[in-house]
Write a protein that holds these residues in place. Structure first.
Motif, short mmCIF file in Angstrom:
data_model
loop_
_atom_site.label_atom_id
_atom_site.label_comp_id
_atom_site.label_asym_id
_atom_site.label_seq_id
_atom_site.Cartn_x
_atom_site.Cartn_y
_atom_site.Cartn_z
N ARG A 1 0.85 -1.18 0.00
CA ARG A 1 0.00 0.00 0.00
C ARG A 1 0.89 1.24 0.00
O ARG A 1 1.67 1.44 0.91
CB ARG A 1 -0.92 0.02 1.23
N LYS B 1 1.38 4.91 0.68
CA LYS B 1 0.70 5.92 1.50
C LYS B 1 1.41 7.27 1.39
O LYS B 1 2.63 7.34 1.36
CB LYS B 1 0.66 5.48 2.96
N ARG B 2 0.61 8.31 1.38
CA ARG B 2 1.16 9.66 1.37
C ARG B 2 1.24 10.16 2.82
O ARG B 2 0.24 10.20 3.52
CB ARG B 2 0.30 10.59 0.53
N THR B 3 2.42 10.52 3.26
CA THR B 3 2.62 10.99 4.63
C THR B 3 2.12 12.42 4.78
O THR B 3 1.77 13.08 3.80
CB THR B 3 4.10 10.92 5.02
N VAL C 1 5.39 9.91 -0.60
CA VAL C 1 4.72 8.62 -0.81
C VAL C 1 5.67 7.51 -0.40
O VAL C 1 6.77 7.40 -0.92
CB VAL C 1 4.29 8.44 -2.28
N ALA D 1 -4.05 0.91 -5.06
CA ALA D 1 -3.39 1.23 -3.80
C ALA D 1 -1.87 1.16 -3.95
O ALA D 1 -1.14 1.87 -3.26
CB ALA D 1 -3.84 0.26 -2.71
N GLY E 1 -0.36 7.35 -4.38
CA GLY E 1 -0.37 7.20 -2.94
C GLY E 1 -1.77 7.05 -2.37
O GLY E 1 -2.17 7.80 -1.47
N GLY F 1 -3.02 4.25 -0.87
CA GLY F 1 -3.06 3.03 -0.07
C GLY F 1 -3.35 3.26 1.40
O GLY F 1 -3.33 2.33 2.20
N LYS F 2 -3.64 4.49 1.79
CA LYS F 2 -3.88 4.81 3.19
C LYS F 2 -5.32 4.50 3.59
O LYS F 2 -6.23 4.56 2.77
CB LYS F 2 -3.60 6.30 3.43
N ARG F 3 -5.51 4.16 4.86
CA ARG F 3 -6.86 3.95 5.36
C ARG F 3 -7.61 5.28 5.44
O ARG F 3 -7.03 6.31 5.77
CB ARG F 3 -6.83 3.29 6.74
N MET G 1 -9.96 1.69 2.34
CA MET G 1 -8.80 2.40 1.83
C MET G 1 -9.17 3.47 0.82
O MET G 1 -10.23 3.42 0.18
CB MET G 1 -7.82 1.42 1.19
N GLU G 2 -8.28 4.43 0.66
CA GLU G 2 -8.49 5.51 -0.30
C GLU G 2 -8.64 4.96 -1.71
O GLU G 2 -9.40 5.50 -2.52
CB GLU G 2 -7.31 6.48 -0.24
#
Length: 243
Positions: free
Chosen positions: A48, A50-52, A57, A85, A148, A150-152, A160-161
């Motif tokens: 996944r 994810k964008r912080t 990413v 994701a 990015g 893949g974040k919840r 997930m997004e």
């Protein structure tokens, strides 16, 4: 629900069907080839992205909870959501096309940016001997940043997004209320969590459907009004927004 709807229509229209319901013999989309252990494919083959908070990413594991959720919600189509994701929409269709070819597979750097894909042919002689031919073909692609997605969407829930983007592209999801109420059911599970997820849901849908600021504000207002109906004393089982 489909069977109930048809039965109601038959009764209301005083119809005389030639046969009974065939619902139990119909396979849902994503049901072909699905089995309870299918989630392991997602957990082992996908990550996944994810964008912080800083905008970077980064890769994260496709944990068991997320994999099981995708498997049960989308069946074998869950790999399409997992692909979003992992790499976003930019190369989603290209990846499916490459996998569809019996003689070709794709090589790339799945965690970061794509610059090219190399095709290769695999011939399997038996269980122990495999011959690989590298084809003199390289598809050069522009360097494009990963989405990015893949974040919840909400802490404590597996949604997930990437599901927002998938539903917008493949399931005619046209509003924020549609997603939180019917696609994910998050509004029914936890209205507070749904409210916190709204800005990101709207942001993704806006990118998919090219919404302007006015439409985004309208979606936010409608969704907030919808969630308020769950918190009223008439409709909610609990006063904390959880059902």
């Amino acid at each position: 629900m489909a069977e109930d709807a048809v039965d109601a229509a038959v009764k209301s229209g005083k119809l005389s069907p030639k046969n009974g319901s065939v619902t139990h013999n119909l396979r849902l989309m994503g049901g072909d080839g699905w089995e309870p252990s299918y989630f392991t494919v997602l957990a082992q083959q996908y990550v996944r992205m994810k964008r912080t908070h800083g905008g970077k990413v980064v890769p994260a594991i496709m944990d068991t909870a997320a994999a099981k959720h995708l498997s049960h919600a989308y069946g074998t189509l869950a790999e399409r959501v997992a692909a979003i994701a992992q790499v976003g929409c930019i190369f989603q269709d290209l990846i499916y096309m490459m996998h569809a070819l019996p003689w070709a597979c794709w090589l790339s750097m799945p965690y970061f940016e794509f610059t090219h894909l190399c095709c290769y042919k695999i011939l399997v002689f038996n269980e122990n001997r495999v011959l690989v031919f590298i084809l003199p073909l390289t598809i050069h692609l522009p360097t494009i940043q990963n989405e990015g997605l893949g974040k919840r969407l909400a802490h404590g829930y597996p949604f997930m997004e990437a599901e927002v983007a998938y539903c917008a592209r493949n399931e005619y999801c046209e509003s924020a209320v549609d997603f939180i109420a019917r696609r994910s059911r998050l509004a029914f599970l936890d209205t507070d969590a749904a409210g916190r997820a709204l800005p990101r849901v709207i942001e993704i849908l806006a990118a998919e459907h090219k919404w302007d600021k006015s439409r985004k504000a309208q979606e936010l207002q409608k969704a907030k009004e919808f969630l308020e109906t769950f918190k009223s004393s008439k409709n909610a089982h609990f006063h904390d927004g959880k059902h």
